[in-house]
Scaffold this motif. Structure first.
Motif, PDB file in Angstrom:
ATOM      1  N   VAL A 134       0.830  -1.206   0.000  1.00 51.00           N
ATOM      2  CA  VAL A 134       0.000   0.000   0.000  1.00 51.00           C
ATOM      3  C   VAL A 134       0.867   1.259   0.000  1.00 51.00           C
ATOM      4  O   VAL A 134       0.517   2.263  -0.634  1.00 51.00           O
ATOM      5  N   VAL A 135       2.012   1.203   0.678  1.00 48.15           N
ATOM      6  CA  VAL A 135       2.914   2.361   0.643  1.00 48.15           C
ATOM      7  C   VAL A 135       3.463   2.557  -0.770  1.00 48.15           C
ATOM      8  O   VAL A 135       3.566   3.689  -1.267  1.00 48.15           O
TER       9      VAL A 135
ATOM     10  N   ALA B 167       7.907   0.635 -11.838  1.00 47.04           N
ATOM     11  CA  ALA B 167       7.516   1.892 -11.199  1.00 47.04           C
ATOM     12  C   ALA B 167       8.681   2.491 -10.415  1.00 47.04           C
ATOM     13  O   ALA B 167       8.880   3.720 -10.417  1.00 47.04           O
ATOM     14  N   PHE B 168       9.455   1.635  -9.735  1.00 47.68           N
ATOM     15  CA  PHE B 168      10.644   2.146  -9.032  1.00 47.68           C
ATOM     16  C   PHE B 168      11.628   2.747 -10.025  1.00 47.68           C
ATOM     17  O   PHE B 168      12.192   3.820  -9.778  1.00 47.68           O
TER      18      PHE B 168
ATOM     19  N   GLN C 251      17.679   5.902  -9.404  1.00 44.22           N
ATOM     20  CA  GLN C 251      18.897   5.665  -8.627  1.00 44.22           C
ATOM     21  C   GLN C 251      18.617   5.096  -7.235  1.00 44.22           C
ATOM     22  O   GLN C 251      19.537   4.905  -6.446  1.00 44.22           O
ATOM     23  N   LEU C 252      17.342   4.838  -6.956  1.00 47.37           N
ATOM     24  CA  LEU C 252      16.931   4.312  -5.643  1.00 47.37           C
ATOM     25  C   LEU C 252      17.483   5.165  -4.503  1.00 47.37           C
ATOM     26  O   LEU C 252      18.023   4.656  -3.506  1.00 47.37           O
ATOM     27  N   GLU C 253      17.309   6.478  -4.631  1.00 51.20           N
ATOM     28  CA  GLU C 253      17.845   7.410  -3.645  1.00 51.20           C
ATOM     29  C   GLU C 253      16.802   7.902  -2.642  1.00 51.20           C
ATOM     30  O   GLU C 253      17.165   8.377  -1.560  1.00 51.20           O
ATOM     31  N   LYS C 254      15.514   7.782  -2.993  1.00 52.41           N
ATOM     32  CA  LYS C 254      14.492   8.422  -2.160  1.00 52.41           C
ATOM     33  C   LYS C 254      13.289   7.534  -1.860  1.00 52.41           C
ATOM     34  O   LYS C 254      12.269   8.032  -1.379  1.00 52.41           O
ATOM     35  N   THR C 255      13.388   6.238  -2.101  1.00 51.13           N
ATOM     36  CA  THR C 255      12.216   5.390  -1.928  1.00 51.13           C
ATOM     37  C   THR C 255      12.424   4.239  -0.934  1.00 51.13           C
ATOM     38  O   THR C 255      11.600   3.334  -0.850  1.00 51.13           O
ATOM     39  N   ALA C 256      13.502   4.286  -0.152  1.00 49.27           N
ATOM     40  CA  ALA C 256      13.662   3.263   0.887  1.00 49.27           C
ATOM     41  C   ALA C 256      12.494   3.311   1.874  1.00 49.27           C
ATOM     42  O   ALA C 256      12.123   2.296   2.466  1.00 49.27           O
TER      43      ALA C 256
ATOM     44  N   PHE D  46      16.494  -5.628   3.444  1.00 48.04           N
ATOM     45  CA  PHE D  46      16.303  -5.819   2.005  1.00 48.04           C
ATOM     46  C   PHE D  46      16.747  -4.589   1.220  1.00 48.04           C
ATOM     47  O   PHE D  46      17.392  -4.714   0.183  1.00 48.04           O
ATOM     48  N   THR D  47      16.395  -3.397   1.699  1.00 50.63           N
ATOM     49  CA  THR D  47      16.785  -2.188   0.964  1.00 50.63           C
ATOM     50  C   THR D  47      18.299  -2.074   0.871  1.00 50.63           C
ATOM     51  O   THR D  47      18.832  -1.617  -0.143  1.00 50.63           O
ATOM     52  N   ALA D  48      18.997  -2.500   1.919  1.00 45.64           N
ATOM     53  CA  ALA D  48      20.459  -2.460   1.870  1.00 45.64           C
ATOM     54  C   ALA D  48      20.985  -3.448   0.845  1.00 45.64           C
ATOM     55  O   ALA D  48      21.888  -3.126   0.054  1.00 45.64           O
ATOM     56  N   VAL D  49      20.432  -4.653   0.836  1.00 45.52           N
ATOM     57  CA  VAL D  49      20.870  -5.684  -0.125  1.00 45.52           C
ATOM     58  C   VAL D  49      20.545  -5.272  -1.555  1.00 45.52           C
ATOM     59  O   VAL D  49      21.338  -5.504  -2.480  1.00 45.52           O
ATOM     60  N   ALA D  50      19.395  -4.630  -1.753  1.00 50.00           N
ATOM     61  CA  ALA D  50      18.952  -4.254  -3.098  1.00 50.00           C
ATOM     62  C   ALA D  50      19.616  -2.987  -3.614  1.00 50.00           C
ATOM     63  O   ALA D  50      19.406  -2.611  -4.774  1.00 50.00           O
ATOM     64  N   GLY D  51      20.389  -2.310  -2.773  1.00 56.02           N
ATOM     65  CA  GLY D  51      21.132  -1.146  -3.229  1.00 56.02           C
ATOM     66  C   GLY D  51      20.441   0.186  -3.071  1.00 56.02           C
ATOM     67  O   GLY D  51      20.842   1.176  -3.702  1.00 56.02           O
ATOM     68  N   PHE D  52      19.427   0.260  -2.233  1.00 55.21           N
ATOM     69  CA  PHE D  52      18.773   1.547  -1.977  1.00 55.21           C
ATOM     70  C   PHE D  52      19.730   2.455  -1.210  1.00 55.21           C
ATOM     71  O   PHE D  52      20.403   2.033  -0.251  1.00 55.21           O
ATOM     72  N   ARG D  53      19.773   3.713  -1.611  1.00 53.66           N
ATOM     73  CA  ARG D  53      20.529   4.720  -0.875  1.00 53.66           C
ATOM     74  C   ARG D  53      19.695   5.227   0.295  1.00 53.66           C
ATOM     75  O   ARG D  53      18.484   5.088   0.326  1.00 53.66           O
ATOM     76  N   ASN D  54      20.388   5.845   1.247  1.00 55.50           N
ATOM     77  CA  ASN D  54      19.697   6.452   2.397  1.00 55.50           C
ATOM     78  C   ASN D  54      18.747   5.450   3.069  1.00 55.50           C
ATOM     79  O   ASN D  54      17.596   5.759   3.374  1.00 55.50           O
TER      80      ASN D  54
END
Length: 259
Positions: free
Chosen positions: A28-29, A115-116, A122-127, A208-216
């Motif tokens: 939902v988020v 969508a991501f 760059q996966l910088e703002k969606t963690a 998961f976000t760390a493993v997937a390469g999300f920043r911040n």
């Protein structure tokens, strides 16, 4: 005679229950964040609070009969301290819950991958689709207090709803009532730190976000805030249970023994 579930069965139930919880919750988020112009996302934060409440309800319905449907290390720890839940199961339950949350996050990410890529290449703002962050990063104590209060409310009300000495709902309605509790906490205490109120719900997706390469992501990049929604809910659950037991349950037990 009904055979008691084995520990393996209980761990599978906790894994799957938490998996369902996080699928609906982070899903939902993702809808609200990644599709801001879509009519289905116009409910905004209201959608998020309702979605998470329903997610908790569905997860408990999945796991409840086999494992008790904890889905939350704060619940597991509190039940060990105050309700005689086996201490040898606390760590295995917590690991199963965190693993379920991790894999559910991976599936949500895979589902919304286009969508991501479009919204945040760059996966910088969606963690924050997966995990929680403080509204006031310079004041970690504010987020810590918020998580203590939110989880104290959760466990106080979970114990009230499930207390056979009180006025519990029918067994099949308890998950729905607990889901409504989560909706209320989100609406009332969701701003300061995203109302994780569940270490597995936060740490599994954050890992998961760390493993997937999300920043911040708050764990390996950016402000290291990961410990707040892990430690504070564990403490808050104990506080809420203590308030319920010493403020309500002891009088119910006294009343029962005198009748």
């Amino acid at each position: 005679m009904n055979k008691k579930p084995t520990l393996v069965a209980e761990l599978i139930a906790e894994f799957l229950g938490t998996f369902v919880l996080i699928l609906f919750g982070t899903g939902v988020v993702a809808m609200v964040v990644l599709f801001p112009s879509n009519a289905t996302a116009h409910g905004g934060y209201t959608n998020i609070t309702l979605g998470w409440g329903l997610a908790v309800t569905m997860g408990i319905y999945v796991a409840g009969k086999v494992s008790g449907g904890h889905l939350n290390p704060a619940v597991t720890l509190t039940l060990a301290v105050f309700r005689g839940f086996s201490w040898r199961k606390v760590v295995p339950y917590s690991i199963a819950q965190t693993a379920g949350a991790f894999l559910a996050s991976a599936l949500v990410y895979r589902n919304y991958l286009p969508a991501f890529h479009q919204f945040d290449p760059q996966l910088e703002k969606t963690a924050g689709v997966f995990t929680t962050f403080p509204a006031f990063p310079a004041l970690p104590q504010a987020g810590f207090l918020d998580q203590v209060i939110g989880t104290a409310l959760l466990l106080l009300l979970v114990l009230a709803i499930t207390d056979e000495l009180n006025v519990p709902p029918g067994a099949n309605l308890a998950p729905a009532m607990i889901g409504l509790v989560v909706v209320a906490i989100g609406m009332s205490f969701g701003g300061m730190h995203g109302y994780a109120i569940n270490p597995a719900r936060d740490f599994g997706p954050r890992l998961f976000t760390a493993v997937a390469g999300f920043r911040n992501n708050g764990l390996t990049d950016g402000s290291r805030v990961w410990w707040i929604p892990v430690v504070a809910p564990l403490l808050g659950g104990l506080v809420g249970a203590a308030v319920y037991d010493f403020g309500i349950r002891r009088f119910l037990r006294a009343s029962q023994s005198s009748s």
